[in-house]
Enzyme design. Structure first.
Site, PDB file in Angstrom:
ATOM      1  N   GLY A  43     -77.261  -7.191 -18.046  1.00  0.00           N
ATOM      2  CA  GLY A  43     -76.508  -6.590 -19.152  1.00  0.00           C
ATOM      3  C   GLY A  43     -76.434  -5.097 -18.992  1.00  0.00           C
ATOM      4  N   ASN A  44     -76.072  -4.386 -20.049  1.00  0.00           N
ATOM      5  CA  ASN A  44     -76.047  -2.925 -20.002  1.00  0.00           C
ATOM      6  C   ASN A  44     -76.366  -2.368 -21.382  1.00  0.00           C
ATOM      7  OD1 ASN A  44     -73.450  -2.520 -21.489  1.00  0.00           O
ATOM      8  ND2 ASN A  44     -72.682  -3.728 -19.773  1.00  0.00           N
ATOM      9  N   HIS A  45     -76.420  -1.038 -21.469  1.00  0.00           N
ATOM     10  CA  HIS A  45     -76.915  -0.399 -22.693  1.00  0.00           C
ATOM     11  C   HIS A  45     -75.861  -0.225 -23.789  1.00  0.00           C
ATOM     12  CE1 HIS A  45     -80.715   0.442 -20.874  1.00  0.00           C
ATOM     13  NE2 HIS A  45     -80.155   1.110 -19.877  1.00  0.00           N
TER      14      HIS A  45
END
Ligand code: CTP
Length: 415
Positions: free
Chosen positions: A224-226
């Protein structure tokens, strides 16, 4: 805009009463005339002096003061809308019963205008069967209830019960007071189409993507990412606040996205986001792709949890489908906006995305800029267009950034 609208704001005893100050400011800024009634309990949370100063009217609280009598019937007839925010559990119960033991209740029972209420309470109170029954009852009487939001509560717990943010309440009021079919007219001042009520996107449909995507590695892990989704959620709100019907395709985030005029489609993976967008895109006038979509996903997610028996784990990844690129190939007159989040070579990459993805605008934000990017409540953007235009904006709260982006979209729609 709420120019000339008369709003009676009832403030009750809840810690969220401090937000009533912001609410009055927003309403006045929109051109409304505001009179405030407080319950005795509300005075423990916020001072009448602050509300009187902001609303430019004396704050009313008592049915009788000295030898004068506050005319609740007159107040009820004066208002175009009565807003009760925050609505405490206690006042909710009184509204459900029709009790009349203070000026706010007497006025509520006398008003001839719509009543909108924004409850605020702790999660356990919010979920109590008596609260549920009282809410159903007051809605049955024709009052409109603005849903509570999830977040940190006065008790320190996390859950449902936070009063909706003042901007959300404002959108409900705009919607409630605008009602009916609106005629668009050209506003010479702004050079844009408008119905004179800030609804320059009335009758338009918009698609927005927001948030991250999660690509499963196994049943418990993902890539995923932030991204928090805040920027896209702010854009969806701005579009809806200006009259558009919005479909928000939202990746996994805990940021509340519910808003009048916004249909939220919750998705997890890039594939799900792609499928949701393909179904909606042909119907819309505008598509704004602000999601941080994962570019790669595991080729074959493990069915069972991967055990750490080996020293190394090699994951084979494959590219996800590029939603913006696909929409750019399919577009038939829609205004298409993409984002570029870069850490280096910003300008060149942004211009390349404008061209290769056939977007009309690219909004660039650089992780190098202070107060811009993931999780922040502010952002600093540059917008590139197909005519070679490049506009650099100041660092601003994300809701104002959203307004800048939507202004550009409106200009293109009516160009
Ligand atoms: N985007 C998309 N679908 C993807 C990847 C990106 O719709 N699978 C969109 C994003 O929502 C954004 C734009 O494309 O509007 C640019 O995303 P970004 O991650 O900056 O660039 P990429 O195209 O992924 O290219 P790179 O990672 O090489 O910079």
């Amino acid at each position: 805009m709420l120019k000339g609208k008369k709003i009676l704001l009832g403030v009750t005893g809840s810690i969220a009463a401090y937000k009533a100050l912001l609410l009055v400011r927003l309403l006045i800024k929109e051109g409304a005339e505001v009179k405030v009634i407080m319950t005795p309990a509300a005075r423990d949370f916020v001072t009448p002096l602050s509300l009187a100063t902001l609303s430019k009217h004396p704050v009313l609280s008592d049915l009788f003061a000295g030898d004068t009598w506050a005319n609740h019937v007159e107040l009820g007839r004066w208002a175009d809308l009565m807003l009760i925010a925050p609505l405490s559990c206690n006042t909710l119960a009184k509204m459900a019963q029709g009790m009349c033991d203070n000026l706010l209740m007497a006025t509520y029972l006398s008003v001839a205008c719509p009543v909108v209420a924004a409850p605020a309470m702790d999660e356990d109170m919010w979920k109590h069967p008596s609260t549920r029954a009282n809410l159903a009852r007051i809605q049955g009487y024709g009052n409109r209830v603005i849903p509570v939001e999830k977040g940190e509560l006065a008790s320190g717990l996390y859950g449902d019960g936070r009063m909706a943010e003042p901007e959300t309440i404002l959108a409900y009021i705009r919607e409630q007071l605008s009602g009916g079919v609106r005629e668009l007219a050209f506003d010479g001042g702004s050079g844009q189409m408008s119905d004179g009520n800030g609804q320059d996107l009335a009758g338009k449909r918009a698609l927005v993507t927001a948030g991250p995507t999660y690509e499963a590695i196994d049943p418990v892990r993902f890539i995923g990412n932030h991204s928090s989704g805040k920027m896209g959620i702010a854009i969806a709100r701005e579009l809806a606040g200006r009259g558009a019907r919005v479909d928000l395709v939202l990746g996994p985030t805990s940021v509340p996205a519910e808003y009048p005029g916004v249909t939220v489609h919750k998705v997890t993976s890039a594939e799900e986001m792609y499928n949701a967008c393909m179904g909606i895109f042909p119907e819309v006038d505008v598509a704004i792709m602000s999601a941080a979509v994962a570019d790669f996903r595991p080729v074959a997610p493990a069915v069972e949890k991967i055990k750490k028996k080996d020293d190394k784990l090699i994951l084979e990844l494959t590219k996800t489908k590029d939603i913006l690129l696909t929409l750019g190939q399919q577009k038939k007159g829609q205004v298409l906006v993409g984002f570029a989040l870069e850490t280096t070579g910003e300008r060149a990459y942004a211009l390349d995305k404008l061209k290769t993805k056939n977007a009309d605008l690219i909004v660039l934000n650089s992780l190098g800029d202070a107060g811009a990017g993931f999780g922040y409540d502010t952002n600093k953007i540059t917008i590139f267009d197909r005519q070679g235009g490049e506009t650099v904006y100041e660092r601003k709260p994300k809701q104002q950034v959203a307004a800048d982006i939507v202004d550009r979209v409106v200009n293109m729609l009516y160009a």
